[in-house]
Design an enzyme around this catalytic site. Structure first.
Site, PDB file in Angstrom:
ATOM      1  N   GLN A 192       2.926  10.018   1.742  1.00 62.09           N
ATOM      2  CA  GLN A 192       4.235   9.345   1.745  1.00 62.09           C
ATOM      3  C   GLN A 192       5.109   9.772   0.569  1.00 62.09           C
ATOM      4  O   GLN A 192       6.322   9.547   0.603  1.00 62.09           O
ATOM      5  CB  GLN A 192       4.068   7.824   1.742  1.00 62.09           C
ATOM      6  CG  GLN A 192       3.449   7.288   3.032  1.00 62.09           C
ATOM      7  CD  GLN A 192       3.295   5.786   3.005  1.00 62.09           C
ATOM      8  OE1 GLN A 192       2.355   5.270   2.423  1.00 62.09           O
ATOM      9  NE2 GLN A 192       4.227   5.069   3.603  1.00 62.09           N
ATOM     10  N   GLY A 200       0.838  -1.195   0.000  1.00 59.96           N
ATOM     11  CA  GLY A 200       0.000   0.000   0.000  1.00 59.96           C
ATOM     12  C   GLY A 200       0.869   1.239   0.000  1.00 59.96           C
ATOM     13  O   GLY A 200       2.066   1.165   0.316  1.00 59.96           O
ATOM     14  N   HIS A 259      -2.848   7.287   7.272  1.00 61.08           N
ATOM     15  CA  HIS A 259      -1.848   8.215   6.697  1.00 61.08           C
ATOM     16  C   HIS A 259      -2.510   9.522   6.267  1.00 61.08           C
ATOM     17  O   HIS A 259      -1.893  10.590   6.360  1.00 61.08           O
ATOM     18  CB  HIS A 259      -1.174   7.595   5.474  1.00 61.08           C
ATOM     19  CG  HIS A 259       0.006   6.723   5.771  1.00 61.08           C
ATOM     20  ND1 HIS A 259       1.169   7.202   6.340  1.00 61.08           N
ATOM     21  CD2 HIS A 259       0.230   5.401   5.545  1.00 61.08           C
ATOM     22  CE1 HIS A 259       2.045   6.206   6.456  1.00 61.08           C
ATOM     23  NE2 HIS A 259       1.497   5.093   5.988  1.00 61.08           N
ATOM     24  N   CYS A 295       5.760  -0.144   7.630  1.00 62.94           N
ATOM     25  CA  CYS A 295       5.428   1.053   6.858  1.00 62.94           C
ATOM     26  C   CYS A 295       6.650   1.473   6.057  1.00 62.94           C
ATOM     27  O   CYS A 295       7.764   1.515   6.592  1.00 62.94           O
ATOM     28  CB  CYS A 295       4.996   2.178   7.798  1.00 62.94           C
ATOM     29  SG  CYS A 295       4.506   3.679   6.931  1.00 62.94           S
ATOM     30  N   LEU A 296       6.419   1.810   4.790  1.00 62.65           N
ATOM     31  CA  LEU A 296       7.538   2.209   3.928  1.00 62.65           C
ATOM     32  C   LEU A 296       8.187   3.510   4.413  1.00 62.65           C
ATOM     33  O   LEU A 296       9.330   3.794   4.049  1.00 62.65           O
ATOM     34  CB  LEU A 296       7.058   2.363   2.483  1.00 62.65           C
ATOM     35  CG  LEU A 296       6.600   1.049   1.817  1.00 62.65           C
ATOM     36  CD1 LEU A 296       5.950   1.340   0.467  1.00 62.65           C
ATOM     37  CD2 LEU A 296       7.769   0.083   1.651  1.00 62.65           C
ATOM     38  N   HIS A 328      -4.652   1.209   7.582  1.00 63.88           N
ATOM     39  CA  HIS A 328      -3.297   1.778   7.691  1.00 63.88           C
ATOM     40  C   HIS A 328      -3.159   2.961   6.719  1.00 63.88           C
ATOM     41  O   HIS A 328      -2.619   4.019   7.088  1.00 63.88           O
ATOM     42  CB  HIS A 328      -2.279   0.667   7.392  1.00 63.88           C
ATOM     43  CG  HIS A 328      -0.854   1.091   7.320  1.00 63.88           C
ATOM     44  ND1 HIS A 328       0.100   0.662   8.227  1.00 63.88           N
ATOM     45  CD2 HIS A 328      -0.175   1.887   6.450  1.00 63.88           C
ATOM     46  CE1 HIS A 328       1.271   1.181   7.912  1.00 63.88           C
ATOM     47  NE2 HIS A 328       1.137   1.932   6.840  1.00 63.88           N
ATOM     48  N   GLU A 329      -3.652   2.789   5.480  1.00 62.34           N
ATOM     49  CA  GLU A 329      -3.508   3.856   4.469  1.00 62.34           C
ATOM     50  C   GLU A 329      -4.389   5.066   4.813  1.00 62.34           C
ATOM     51  O   GLU A 329      -3.948   6.214   4.669  1.00 62.34           O
ATOM     52  CB  GLU A 329      -3.849   3.336   3.077  1.00 62.34           C
ATOM     53  CG  GLU A 329      -2.999   2.171   2.574  1.00 62.34           C
ATOM     54  CD  GLU A 329      -1.510   2.341   2.780  1.00 62.34           C
ATOM     55  OE1 GLU A 329      -1.039   3.488   2.827  1.00 62.34           O
ATOM     56  OE2 GLU A 329      -0.814   1.316   2.919  1.00 62.34           O
TER      57      GLU A 329
HETATM   58  O1  GNR Z   1       4.000  -2.550   2.633  1.00 60.80           O
HETATM   59  C1  GNR Z   1       3.311  -2.422   3.651  1.00 60.80           C
HETATM   60  N1  GNR Z   1       3.000  -3.515   4.375  1.00 60.80           N
HETATM   61  C2  GNR Z   1       2.083  -3.522   5.391  1.00 60.80           C
HETATM   62  C3  GNR Z   1       2.033  -4.623   6.242  1.00 60.80           C
HETATM   63  C4  GNR Z   1       1.107  -4.678   7.246  1.00 60.80           C
HETATM   64  C5  GNR Z   1       0.216  -3.660   7.424  1.00 60.80           C
HETATM   65  C6  GNR Z   1       0.246  -2.546   6.608  1.00 60.80           C
HETATM   66  C7  GNR Z   1       1.163  -2.486   5.599  1.00 60.80           C
HETATM   67  S1  GNR Z   1       1.175  -1.101   4.559  1.00 60.80           S
HETATM   68  C8  GNR Z   1       2.876  -1.076   4.091  1.00 60.80           C
HETATM   69  C9  GNR Z   1       3.126  -0.009   3.053  1.00 60.80           C
HETATM   70  C10 GNR Z   1       2.875   1.355   3.637  1.00 60.80           C
HETATM   71  O2  GNR Z   1       3.642   1.926   4.373  1.00 60.80           O
HETATM   72  N2  GNR Z   1       1.739   1.917   3.385  1.00 60.80           N
HETATM   73  O3  GNR Z   1       1.412   3.106   3.913  1.00 60.80           O
HETATM   74 NI    NI Z   2       2.486   3.195   5.794  1.00 57.97          NI
END
Ligand code: GNR
Ligand code: NI
Length: 172
Positions: free
Chosen positions: A51, A46, A141, A95-96, A137-138
């Site tokens: 980001q 995601g 953000h 999270c990236l 999660h997204e």
């Molecule tokens: O790549 C991602 N893996 C992930 C694993 C578990 C829960 C959420 C994520 S999202 C993350 C990519 C990211 O930072 N998205 O904002």
């Molecule tokens: Ni993230």
């Protein structure tokens, strides 16, 4: 199409709220293309517009599980969670924008989300499992919220300090 740079904590833009997208034109479509390319390149499941430094309500995801499973790219514009289940689920998140750090986060197991797709069509869909986790999660953000905001203050401060130090070293 081009890769965009992924911002890392403690970049201020990751803590800011985002603006609604008022119309989906060339700019937004180019951003979505770039976000998919950047997400697949990372690789991640995601990516949210903040980001890559854009404070707009746009997220992309692909939660196809297996390597051999066919891709399942989903872009959501102005997404809103309109229902959450009582049941919760704990998943180890990453999270990236916080590379190489993982922690358990408990969130609703199932959700309903309303959003516009790339063709400006209003969609409502239910999600569970990894996709439900990823959507939440997204969308966090887009509110300036990161998954480390759910862990203990001690752990959050420890990881934040580590990234502050790294950012200082890079500038020096
Ligand atoms: O790549 C991602 N893996 C992930 C694993 C578990 C829960 C959420 C994520 S999202 C993350 C990519 C990211 O930072 N998205 O904002
Ligand atoms: Ni993230």
């Amino acid at each position: 199409m081009s890769l965009r740079q992924i911002l890392l904590i403690p970049d201020k833009r990751l803590k800011q709220k985002t603006e609604m997208v008022s119309s989906i034109n060339k700019n937004e479509l180019a951003l979505i293309d770039d976000m998919f390319e950047t997400m697949y390149d990372a690789p991640g499941i995601g990516l949210a517009a903040p980001q890559v430094g854009i404070l707009s309500k746009i997220i992309v995801m692909d939660c196809a599980k297996e390597e051999d499973e066919k891709p399942d790219p989903i872009a959501m514009i102005n997404p809103e969670i309109i229902w959450t289940s009582e049941e919760m689920r704990t998943y180890e998140e990453g999270c990236l924008s916080i590379p190489d750090f993982f922690a358990d986060v408990t969130r609703p197991e199932k959700i309903k989300v309303r959003y516009l797709d790339e063709k400006s069509k209003l969609i409502e869909r239910e999600a569970d499992g990894l996709l439900a986790t990823c959507i939440q999660h997204e969308i966090d953000h887009l509110e300036g919220k990161l998954f480390i905001d759910y862990i203990s203050r001690l752990k959050r401060e420890r990881i934040t300090k580590k990234f502050q130090k790294l950012a200082r070293l890079e500038r020096a």
